[in-house]
Design a protein around this motif. Structure first.
Motif, PDB file in Angstrom:
ATOM      1  N   GLU A  66     -11.426  -4.500  11.135  1.00 58.34           N
ATOM      2  CA  GLU A  66      -9.995  -4.776  11.336  1.00 58.34           C
ATOM      3  C   GLU A  66      -9.155  -4.022  10.314  1.00 58.34           C
ATOM      4  O   GLU A  66      -8.096  -3.471  10.628  1.00 58.34           O
ATOM      5  N   ALA A  67      -9.632  -4.005   9.064  1.00 60.03           N
ATOM      6  CA  ALA A  67      -8.897  -3.298   8.023  1.00 60.03           C
ATOM      7  C   ALA A  67      -8.865  -1.801   8.305  1.00 60.03           C
ATOM      8  O   ALA A  67      -7.849  -1.132   8.099  1.00 60.03           O
ATOM      9  N   TYR A  68      -9.976  -1.264   8.807  1.00 59.14           N
ATOM     10  CA  TYR A  68     -10.010   0.161   9.139  1.00 59.14           C
ATOM     11  C   TYR A  68      -9.025   0.479  10.256  1.00 59.14           C
ATOM     12  O   TYR A  68      -8.270   1.454  10.182  1.00 59.14           O
ATOM     13  N   HIS A  69      -9.025  -0.347  11.307  1.00 57.71           N
ATOM     14  CA  HIS A  69      -8.123  -0.085  12.433  1.00 57.71           C
ATOM     15  C   HIS A  69      -6.658  -0.173  12.006  1.00 57.71           C
ATOM     16  O   HIS A  69      -5.823   0.589  12.484  1.00 57.71           O
ATOM     17  N   SER A  70      -6.347  -1.085  11.101  1.00 59.27           N
ATOM     18  CA  SER A  70      -4.962  -1.195  10.639  1.00 59.27           C
ATOM     19  C   SER A  70      -4.563   0.034   9.826  1.00 59.27           C
ATOM     20  O   SER A  70      -3.417   0.476   9.880  1.00 59.27           O
ATOM     21  N   MET A  71      -5.521   0.597   9.082  1.00 59.23           N
ATOM     22  CA  MET A  71      -5.236   1.815   8.325  1.00 59.23           C
ATOM     23  C   MET A  71      -5.019   3.008   9.236  1.00 59.23           C
ATOM     24  O   MET A  71      -4.163   3.859   8.993  1.00 59.23           O
ATOM     25  N   SER A  72      -5.829   3.079  10.319  1.00 56.12           N
ATOM     26  CA  SER A  72      -5.755   4.233  11.212  1.00 56.12           C
ATOM     27  C   SER A  72      -4.656   4.100  12.254  1.00 56.12           C
ATOM     28  O   SER A  72      -4.370   5.041  12.987  1.00 56.12           O
ATOM     29  N   VAL A 102     -17.773   2.895  -6.019  1.00 54.13           N
ATOM     30  CA  VAL A 102     -17.668   4.153  -6.738  1.00 54.13           C
ATOM     31  C   VAL A 102     -17.671   5.275  -5.718  1.00 54.13           C
ATOM     32  O   VAL A 102     -18.654   5.480  -5.001  1.00 54.13           O
ATOM     33  N   THR A 103     -16.573   6.003  -5.613  1.00 54.57           N
ATOM     34  CA  THR A 103     -16.444   7.060  -4.613  1.00 54.57           C
ATOM     35  C   THR A 103     -15.385   8.054  -5.051  1.00 54.57           C
ATOM     36  O   THR A 103     -14.443   7.708  -5.772  1.00 54.57           O
ATOM     37  N   ASN A 104     -15.539   9.286  -4.619  1.00 55.92           N
ATOM     38  CA  ASN A 104     -14.521  10.303  -4.843  1.00 55.92           C
ATOM     39  C   ASN A 104     -13.669  10.547  -3.600  1.00 55.92           C
ATOM     40  O   ASN A 104     -12.808  11.417  -3.605  1.00 55.92           O
ATOM     41  N   ASN A 105     -13.936   9.780  -2.540  1.00 49.48           N
ATOM     42  CA  ASN A 105     -13.193   9.930  -1.292  1.00 49.48           C
ATOM     43  C   ASN A 105     -11.909   9.100  -1.364  1.00 49.48           C
ATOM     44  O   ASN A 105     -11.955   7.881  -1.497  1.00 49.48           O
ATOM     45  N   THR A 106     -10.774   9.748  -1.258  1.00 47.06           N
ATOM     46  CA  THR A 106      -9.497   9.055  -1.453  1.00 47.06           C
ATOM     47  C   THR A 106      -9.219   8.023  -0.356  1.00 47.06           C
ATOM     48  O   THR A 106      -8.628   6.979  -0.633  1.00 47.06           O
ATOM     49  N   LEU A 111      -9.245   2.085   1.414  1.00 45.65           N
ATOM     50  CA  LEU A 111      -9.878   0.963   2.103  1.00 45.65           C
ATOM     51  C   LEU A 111     -10.379  -0.065   1.091  1.00 45.65           C
ATOM     52  O   LEU A 111     -10.179  -1.266   1.275  1.00 45.65           O
ATOM     53  N   GLY A 112     -11.016   0.404   0.032  1.00 48.47           N
ATOM     54  CA  GLY A 112     -11.505  -0.507  -0.997  1.00 48.47           C
ATOM     55  C   GLY A 112     -10.391  -1.310  -1.627  1.00 48.47           C
ATOM     56  O   GLY A 112     -10.514  -2.524  -1.839  1.00 48.47           O
ATOM     57  N   ASP A 113      -9.284  -0.646  -1.937  1.00 46.94           N
ATOM     58  CA  ASP A 113      -8.126  -1.348  -2.509  1.00 46.94           C
ATOM     59  C   ASP A 113      -7.626  -2.414  -1.549  1.00 46.94           C
ATOM     60  O   ASP A 113      -7.286  -3.537  -1.953  1.00 46.94           O
ATOM     61  N   LYS A 114      -7.576  -2.070  -0.272  1.00 43.45           N
ATOM     62  CA  LYS A 114      -7.074  -2.999   0.742  1.00 43.45           C
ATOM     63  C   LYS A 114      -7.950  -4.253   0.834  1.00 43.45           C
ATOM     64  O   LYS A 114      -7.458  -5.356   1.100  1.00 43.45           O
ATOM     65  N   THR A 119     -11.882   0.040  -7.326  1.00 46.95           N
ATOM     66  CA  THR A 119     -12.322   1.372  -6.918  1.00 46.95           C
ATOM     67  C   THR A 119     -12.440   2.262  -8.144  1.00 46.95           C
ATOM     68  O   THR A 119     -11.538   2.345  -8.972  1.00 46.95           O
ATOM     69  N   LEU A 120     -13.586   2.925  -8.252  1.00 47.30           N
ATOM     70  CA  LEU A 120     -13.908   3.753  -9.404  1.00 47.30           C
ATOM     71  C   LEU A 120     -14.381   5.119  -8.952  1.00 47.30           C
ATOM     72  O   LEU A 120     -14.823   5.297  -7.816  1.00 47.30           O
ATOM     73  N   GLN A 121     -14.306   6.083  -9.862  1.00 45.54           N
ATOM     74  CA  GLN A 121     -14.941   7.382  -9.674  1.00 45.54           C
ATOM     75  C   GLN A 121     -16.092   7.499 -10.663  1.00 45.54           C
ATOM     76  O   GLN A 121     -16.194   6.719 -11.625  1.00 45.54           O
ATOM     77  N   LEU A 122     -16.967   8.486 -10.435  1.00 43.69           N
ATOM     78  CA  LEU A 122     -18.074   8.675 -11.368  1.00 43.69           C
ATOM     79  C   LEU A 122     -17.568   8.849 -12.792  1.00 43.69           C
ATOM     80  O   LEU A 122     -18.183   8.366 -13.747  1.00 43.69           O
TER      81      LEU A 122
END
Length: 311
Positions: A66-72, A102-106, A111-114, A119-122
């Motif tokens: 549901e969160a993904y669909h709301s983002m898209s 942990v991801t570099n994908n913005t 999505l993680g924040d939502k 959310t972290l980077q390496l």
């Protein structure tokens, strides 16, 4: 079941399953002592972009479509409904579970924040370790375990109960990223073996997806050959992964599932799989197939943050 709540690390190799070969000895060693199987996914929408697939499949792992669909912006009515009743955070859904990705994908960060993840980077977990620290697998493995309160021993409190690390952007640099996942898993297992207290409390999941797949790949089908035989089909009842409640799951993809191996020392019920491969998992796995959106519930159960899903 452990006598204390586990802490969970999930290594997610996005689009890397097809790059695994005999040389990836650490992944095969994990499979040989783990409980293995498949996570089934829905069919991909027509003309889906690679970026959209990456986020959609990760959302499935979190039971957050549901969160993904709301983002898209795919379902305006659903978005309007969520404005009135927003989707609960991961902590609200699972008894205060503290989670990080942990991801570099913005887009995955969004999505993680939502969903209430930190959310972290390496670079956030290997700070002050030099410019090439992200390629030092020992440093990365130690940094991930530190987020879970494992610092040579198990601390009573930890920053997080659950940590995901997302590696890969689909099939871009697939071979290189597969080598990275194999090495990282090897380092994590090495650190576990050095400290039995960590080994008994760390629930490790390695999930590898295939990325974009076509239906014309019979070698990647989770359906047994006899299930497609019309004369024998009545002998094969509908499997539980194809059902949600009393209803048959719509839009279920029977090919190209995610591969999963889970291990916790003294807790995991080992199956007969000996290598991290589709063929071995299909013939010898213990998990068999579960829907990808049930994965987060299974992990939360190990952390004492959710009731058991399924049998």
């Amino acid at each position: 079941m452990a006598d204390k709540p586990s802490r969970s690390l999930v290594v997610y190799g996005d689009g890397l399953a097809s790059f695994i070969n005999e040389s990836h000895s650490h992944l095969h060693a994990l499979a040989s002592r783990a409980s293995c199987g498949f996570l089934s996914l829905p069919n991909s929408p027509p003309s889906e972009s690679e970026e959209a697939r990456i986020v959609r499949e990760f959302a499935e792992l979190l039971d957050a479509s549901e969160a993904y669909h709301s983002m898209s912006g795919e379902d305006a009515a659903e978005i309007e409904c969520q404005k009135k009743s927003p989707m609960p955070t991961i902590s609200e859904r699972f008894m205060g579970m503290r989670s990080a990705v942990v991801t570099n994908n913005t887009t995955l960060k969004s999505l993680g924040d939502k969903l209430g993840f930190t959310t972290l980077q390496l670079s956030d977990i290997i700070d002050n370790c030099g410019p090439n620290a992200d390629s030092r697998l020992d440093i990365v493995a130690s940094g991930l375990l530190k987020l879970l309160g494992f610092q040579g021993k198990t601390l009573e409190t930890s920053p997080f109960d659950l940590v995901f690390i997302h590696i890969g952007e689909g099939k871009k640099d697939g071979q290189k990223n597969a080598e990275y996942v194999n090495g990282l898993v090897g380092q994590i297992m090495h650190l576990e073996e050095q400290e039995s207290e960590i080994s008994s409390r760390l629930h490790l999941s390695v999930v590898l997806s295939y990325g974009p797949v076509s239906e014309g790949e019979p070698d990647l089908s989770v359906i047994c050959k006899n299930e497609n035989n019309s004369d024998l089909s009545l002998l094969f009842p509908r499997q539980s992964y194809a059902v949600e409640g009393r209803n048959v799951r719509d839009n279920l993809r029977y090919h190209g599932p995610m591969l999963i191996a889970q291990w916790q020392n003294g807790v995991t019920r080992k199956d007969m799989a000996g290598t991290f491969s589709f063929k071995d998992f299909k013939e010898h796995s213990g998990i068999l197939t579960i829907p990808a959106d049930r994965f987060i519930h299974e992990v939360a159960f190990k952390l004492w943050k959710a009731p058991k899903y399924g049998a």
